[in-house]
Write a protein that holds these residues in place. Structure first.
Motif, PDB file in Angstrom:
ATOM      1  N   MET A  24       0.846  -1.201   0.000  1.00  0.00           N
ATOM      2  CA  MET A  24       0.000   0.000   0.000  1.00  0.00           C
ATOM      3  C   MET A  24       0.878   1.248   0.000  1.00  0.00           C
ATOM      4  SD  MET A  24      -3.230   0.367   2.481  1.00  0.00           S
ATOM      5  CE  MET A  24      -3.646  -1.364   2.297  1.00  0.00           C
ATOM      6  N   THR A  25       0.559   2.199  -0.806  1.00  0.00           N
ATOM      7  CA  THR A  25       1.417   3.375  -0.899  1.00  0.00           C
ATOM      8  C   THR A  25       0.584   4.638  -0.744  1.00  0.00           C
ATOM      9  OG1 THR A  25       1.127   3.421  -3.260  1.00  0.00           O
ATOM     10  CG2 THR A  25       3.069   2.260  -2.464  1.00  0.00           C
ATOM     11  N   THR A  26       1.283   5.746  -0.639  1.00  0.00           N
ATOM     12  CA  THR A  26       0.584   7.009  -0.502  1.00  0.00           C
ATOM     13  C   THR A  26       0.357   7.612  -1.877  1.00  0.00           C
ATOM     14  OG1 THR A  26       2.524   8.375  -0.481  1.00  0.00           O
ATOM     15  CG2 THR A  26       1.879   7.422   1.612  1.00  0.00           C
ATOM     16  N   ASP A  27      -0.398   8.697  -1.905  1.00  0.00           N
ATOM     17  CA  ASP A  27      -0.573   9.381  -3.177  1.00  0.00           C
ATOM     18  C   ASP A  27       0.702  10.109  -3.583  1.00  0.00           C
ATOM     19  OD1 ASP A  27      -0.598  11.264  -1.227  1.00  0.00           O
ATOM     20  OD2 ASP A  27      -2.496  12.200  -1.803  1.00  0.00           O
ATOM     21  N   ALA A  28       1.694  10.134  -2.651  1.00  0.00           N
ATOM     22  CA  ALA A  28       2.951  10.812  -2.952  1.00  0.00           C
ATOM     23  C   ALA A  28       3.787   9.992  -3.931  1.00  0.00           C
ATOM     24  CB  ALA A  28       3.748  11.039  -1.679  1.00  0.00           C
ATOM     25  N   GLY A  29       3.457   8.718  -4.129  1.00  0.00           N
ATOM     26  CA  GLY A  29       4.194   7.935  -5.105  1.00  0.00           C
ATOM     27  C   GLY A  29       4.569   6.574  -4.570  1.00  0.00           C
ATOM     28  N   ALA A  30       4.754   5.637  -5.515  1.00  0.00           N
ATOM     29  CA  ALA A  30       4.989   4.258  -5.141  1.00  0.00           C
ATOM     30  C   ALA A  30       6.351   4.057  -4.497  1.00  0.00           C
ATOM     31  CB  ALA A  30       4.856   3.376  -6.372  1.00  0.00           C
ATOM     32  N   GLU A  31       7.257   4.999  -4.655  1.00  0.00           N
ATOM     33  CA  GLU A  31       8.609   4.806  -4.125  1.00  0.00           C
ATOM     34  C   GLU A  31       8.679   5.028  -2.610  1.00  0.00           C
ATOM     35  OE1 GLU A  31       8.290   9.124  -4.965  1.00  0.00           O
ATOM     36  OE2 GLU A  31       7.588   7.296  -5.910  1.00  0.00           O
ATOM     37  N   ARG A  32       7.591   5.534  -2.016  1.00  0.00           N
ATOM     38  CA  ARG A  32       7.616   5.790  -0.568  1.00  0.00           C
ATOM     39  C   ARG A  32       6.531   4.968   0.118  1.00  0.00           C
ATOM     40  NH1 ARG A  32       9.060  10.917   1.978  1.00  0.00           N
ATOM     41  NH2 ARG A  32       6.854  11.404   1.990  1.00  0.00           N
ATOM     42  N   PRO A  33       6.872   3.752   0.536  1.00  0.00           N
ATOM     43  CA  PRO A  33       5.834   2.905   1.138  1.00  0.00           C
ATOM     44  C   PRO A  33       5.321   3.473   2.459  1.00  0.00           C
ATOM     45  CG  PRO A  33       7.984   1.890   1.388  1.00  0.00           C
ATOM     46  CD  PRO A  33       8.190   3.108   0.542  1.00  0.00           C
ATOM     47  N   THR A  34       4.078   3.166   2.757  1.00  0.00           N
ATOM     48  CA  THR A  34       3.471   3.612   4.009  1.00  0.00           C
ATOM     49  C   THR A  34       4.245   3.052   5.196  1.00  0.00           C
ATOM     50  OG1 THR A  34       1.325   3.602   2.955  1.00  0.00           O
ATOM     51  CG2 THR A  34       1.331   3.588   5.344  1.00  0.00           C
ATOM     52  N   ARG A  35       4.424   3.877   6.204  1.00  0.00           N
ATOM     53  CA  ARG A  35       5.016   3.428   7.467  1.00  0.00           C
ATOM     54  C   ARG A  35       3.891   3.440   8.508  1.00  0.00           C
ATOM     55  NH1 ARG A  35      10.214   7.264   8.177  1.00  0.00           N
ATOM     56  NH2 ARG A  35       8.559   8.827   8.352  1.00  0.00           N
ATOM     57  N   HIS A  57       3.267 -10.780  17.981  1.00  0.00           N
ATOM     58  CA  HIS A  57       3.234 -10.449  16.556  1.00  0.00           C
ATOM     59  C   HIS A  57       4.415  -9.597  16.130  1.00  0.00           C
ATOM     60  CE1 HIS A  57      -0.911 -11.812  17.136  1.00  0.00           C
ATOM     61  NE2 HIS A  57      -0.894 -12.074  15.847  1.00  0.00           N
ATOM     62  N   ARG A  58       5.291  -9.298  17.080  1.00  0.00           N
ATOM     63  CA  ARG A  58       6.489  -8.490  16.826  1.00  0.00           C
ATOM     64  C   ARG A  58       6.146  -7.153  16.152  1.00  0.00           C
ATOM     65  NH1 ARG A  58      10.514 -10.374  18.873  1.00  0.00           N
ATOM     66  NH2 ARG A  58      11.943  -8.909  17.873  1.00  0.00           N
ATOM     67  N   ILE A  59       5.099  -6.529  16.679  1.00  0.00           N
ATOM     68  CA  ILE A  59       4.707  -5.192  16.216  1.00  0.00           C
ATOM     69  C   ILE A  59       5.039  -4.199  17.326  1.00  0.00           C
ATOM     70  CG2 ILE A  59       2.742  -3.696  15.592  1.00  0.00           C
ATOM     71  CD1 ILE A  59       1.409  -6.171  14.374  1.00  0.00           C
ATOM     72  N   PRO A  60       5.875  -3.185  17.046  1.00  0.00           N
ATOM     73  CA  PRO A  60       6.205  -2.217  18.096  1.00  0.00           C
ATOM     74  C   PRO A  60       4.995  -1.394  18.521  1.00  0.00           C
ATOM     75  CG  PRO A  60       7.222  -1.597  15.998  1.00  0.00           C
ATOM     76  CD  PRO A  60       6.540  -2.914  15.779  1.00  0.00           C
ATOM     77  N   VAL A  61       4.966  -1.029  19.788  1.00  0.00           N
ATOM     78  CA  VAL A  61       3.858  -0.225  20.312  1.00  0.00           C
ATOM     79  C   VAL A  61       4.434   0.954  21.096  1.00  0.00           C
ATOM     80  CG1 VAL A  61       1.835  -0.164  21.849  1.00  0.00           C
ATOM     81  CG2 VAL A  61       2.304  -2.220  20.494  1.00  0.00           C
ATOM     82  N   SER A  62       3.829   2.113  20.870  1.00  0.00           N
ATOM     83  CA  SER A  62       4.162   3.303  21.635  1.00  0.00           C
ATOM     84  C   SER A  62       3.118   3.440  22.744  1.00  0.00           C
ATOM     85  CB  SER A  62       4.152   4.510  20.701  1.00  0.00           C
ATOM     86  OG  SER A  62       4.555   5.645  21.394  1.00  0.00           O
ATOM     87  N   TYR A  63       3.523   3.181  23.981  1.00  0.00           N
ATOM     88  CA  TYR A  63       2.601   3.230  25.120  1.00  0.00           C
ATOM     89  C   TYR A  63       2.577   4.639  25.704  1.00  0.00           C
ATOM     90  CZ  TYR A  63       2.478  -1.798  24.810  1.00  0.00           C
ATOM     91  OH  TYR A  63       2.282  -3.076  24.355  1.00  0.00           O
ATOM     92  N   GLN A  64       1.384   5.222  25.756  1.00  0.00           N
ATOM     93  CA  GLN A  64       1.240   6.590  26.268  1.00  0.00           C
ATOM     94  C   GLN A  64       0.759   6.526  27.713  1.00  0.00           C
ATOM     95  OE1 GLN A  64       2.353   9.105  24.081  1.00  0.00           O
ATOM     96  NE2 GLN A  64       2.994   7.155  23.189  1.00  0.00           N
ATOM     97  N   ILE A  65       1.612   7.018  28.594  1.00  0.00           N
ATOM     98  CA  ILE A  65       1.411   6.850  30.036  1.00  0.00           C
ATOM     99  C   ILE A  65       0.803   8.104  30.663  1.00  0.00           C
ATOM    100  CG2 ILE A  65       2.589   6.364  32.219  1.00  0.00           C
ATOM    101  CD1 ILE A  65       4.893   5.147  30.486  1.00  0.00           C
ATOM    102  N   ARG A 120       7.181  -2.973   8.318  1.00  0.00           N
ATOM    103  CA  ARG A 120       6.510  -1.707   7.969  1.00  0.00           C
ATOM    104  C   ARG A 120       6.088  -0.934   9.203  1.00  0.00           C
ATOM    105  NH1 ARG A 120       4.186  -2.546   2.878  1.00  0.00           N
ATOM    106  NH2 ARG A 120       3.561  -0.368   2.883  1.00  0.00           N
ATOM    107  N   PHE A 121       6.281  -1.554  10.387  1.00  0.00           N
ATOM    108  CA  PHE A 121       5.856  -0.921  11.640  1.00  0.00           C
ATOM    109  C   PHE A 121       7.048  -0.304  12.370  1.00  0.00           C
ATOM    110  CE2 PHE A 121       2.259  -3.443  10.643  1.00  0.00           C
ATOM    111  CZ  PHE A 121       1.184  -2.751  11.177  1.00  0.00           C
ATOM    112  N   PHE A 122       6.832   0.874  12.904  1.00  0.00           N
ATOM    113  CA  PHE A 122       7.889   1.637  13.565  1.00  0.00           C
ATOM    114  C   PHE A 122       7.404   2.121  14.916  1.00  0.00           C
ATOM    115  CE2 PHE A 122       8.617   1.789   9.081  1.00  0.00           C
ATOM    116  CZ  PHE A 122       9.980   1.761   8.921  1.00  0.00           C
ATOM    117  N   LYS A 123       8.375   2.417  15.786  1.00  0.00           N
ATOM    118  CA  LYS A 123       8.017   3.163  16.996  1.00  0.00           C
ATOM    119  C   LYS A 123       7.710   4.577  16.545  1.00  0.00           C
ATOM    120  CE  LYS A 123      11.636   1.145  19.691  1.00  0.00           C
ATOM    121  NZ  LYS A 123      12.638   1.399  20.714  1.00  0.00           N
ATOM    122  N   LEU A 124       6.748   5.180  17.229  1.00  0.00           N
ATOM    123  CA  LEU A 124       6.314   6.524  16.833  1.00  0.00           C
ATOM    124  C   LEU A 124       7.492   7.516  16.761  1.00  0.00           C
ATOM    125  CD1 LEU A 124       3.190   7.931  18.706  1.00  0.00           C
ATOM    126  CD2 LEU A 124       4.491   9.137  17.015  1.00  0.00           C
ATOM    127  N   GLY A 125       8.327   7.475  17.784  1.00  0.00           N
ATOM    128  CA  GLY A 125       9.448   8.416  17.854  1.00  0.00           C
ATOM    129  C   GLY A 125      10.484   8.191  16.768  1.00  0.00           C
TER     130      GLY A 125
END
Ligand SMILES: [Zn+2]
Length: 265
Positions: free
Chosen positions: A1-12, A37-45, A257-262
């Protein structure tokens, strides 16, 4: 899945779980599902609600899986009194810069005391995504690098953000104008906001079967797409099954494709 900005920049993608305070079975289940599932999560405390045993638990999972967890600040109390009424939001034009700044600094001090003084806490999420210009300035002034609110892709939301940006408004009353993916105009802080509320803190808003359409809509308007959860609602077996289905569907997008928010700025 990509953005309207172009196929060269995959969604993060990123996942944000809000309202961390006490160590509950729901929190442990949520953490385990996303670690599996090895998906990073940003926990908001919520600093004023963070209990010592929850802090110890968070530090333990961070020690074991540093690449899969991140901690941010979610206000101070996640509530305030206004005209004799108790509200779940904490920031907005009813409160001065000094009041907002004092709360954000106090919250950050609590987090550093409980989680370690050397730890960078650089993500600030205003409770209920309610804020004004002073909230943004106060968060940046406290040293936060990232301001995480909401940037919903619906036509109604996009029209409001666009109008607000054109008029130079930070918010319409306490409803924030999004500058997702960019530096906020009020201060030196980058906004990285969620696009999809998987739940709204009370009930599920987006089932696993509805995720593909929600993701597609969000990806049309943003390169970085965040999903918001509140672990507290996944309490009974049916809700936990829903959570597992959602995590499965996300993992199918590819864990890389998953990142920590920071890490997105
Ligand atoms: Zn919250």
């Amino acid at each position: 899945m990509t953005t309207d900005a172009g196929a060269e920049r995959p969604t993060r993608y990123f996942v944000r779980d809000d309202d961390i305070g006490a160590l509950t079975e729901e929190l442990k289940t949520f953490v385990e599902v996303f670690l599996e599932h090895r998906i990073p999560v940003s926990y908001q405390i919520i600093p004023a609600r963070l209990t010592p045993d929850c802090a110890a638990y968070l530090l333990e999972i961070e020690r074991s899986y540093p690449e899969l967890v991140e901690f941010g600040q979610h206000g101070l109390h996640h509530e305030m009194q206004l005209g004799g009424r108790r509200l779940k939001r904490e920031f907005g034009p009813e409160r001065s810069f000094e009041q907002q700044s004092s709360d954000i600094q106090q919250g950050l001090e609590i987090l550093k005391r409980r989680l370690g003084a050397d730890r960078p806490i650089e993500v600030f999420t205003p409770p209920q995504h309610k804020f004004d210009a002073n909230t943004v300035r106060a968060a940046a002034g406290a040293g936060h690098r990232v301001f995480s609110s909401a940037c919903y892709p619906s036509l109604r939301h996009r029209a409001a953000y666009s109008l607000g940006r054109r008029l130079g408004w930070s918010s319409i009353r306490h409803h924030g104008i999004s500058h997702h993916g960019r530096r906020r105009p009020e201060a030196d802080i980058i906004e990285v906001s969620i696009s999809i509320a998987v739940d709204d803190g009370r009930s599920l808003c987006c089932r696993a079967s509805e995720l593909p359409a929600s993701l597609e809509a969000a990806c049309r308007h943003a390169r970085d797409v965040g999903l918001m959860f509140h672990h507290a609602i996944y309490s009974d077996p049916a809700a936990v099954a829903d959570l597992r289905s959602i995590a499965n569907a996300l993992a199918l997008l590819g864990q890389d494709r998953f990142f920590k928010l920071g890490d997105l700025v």
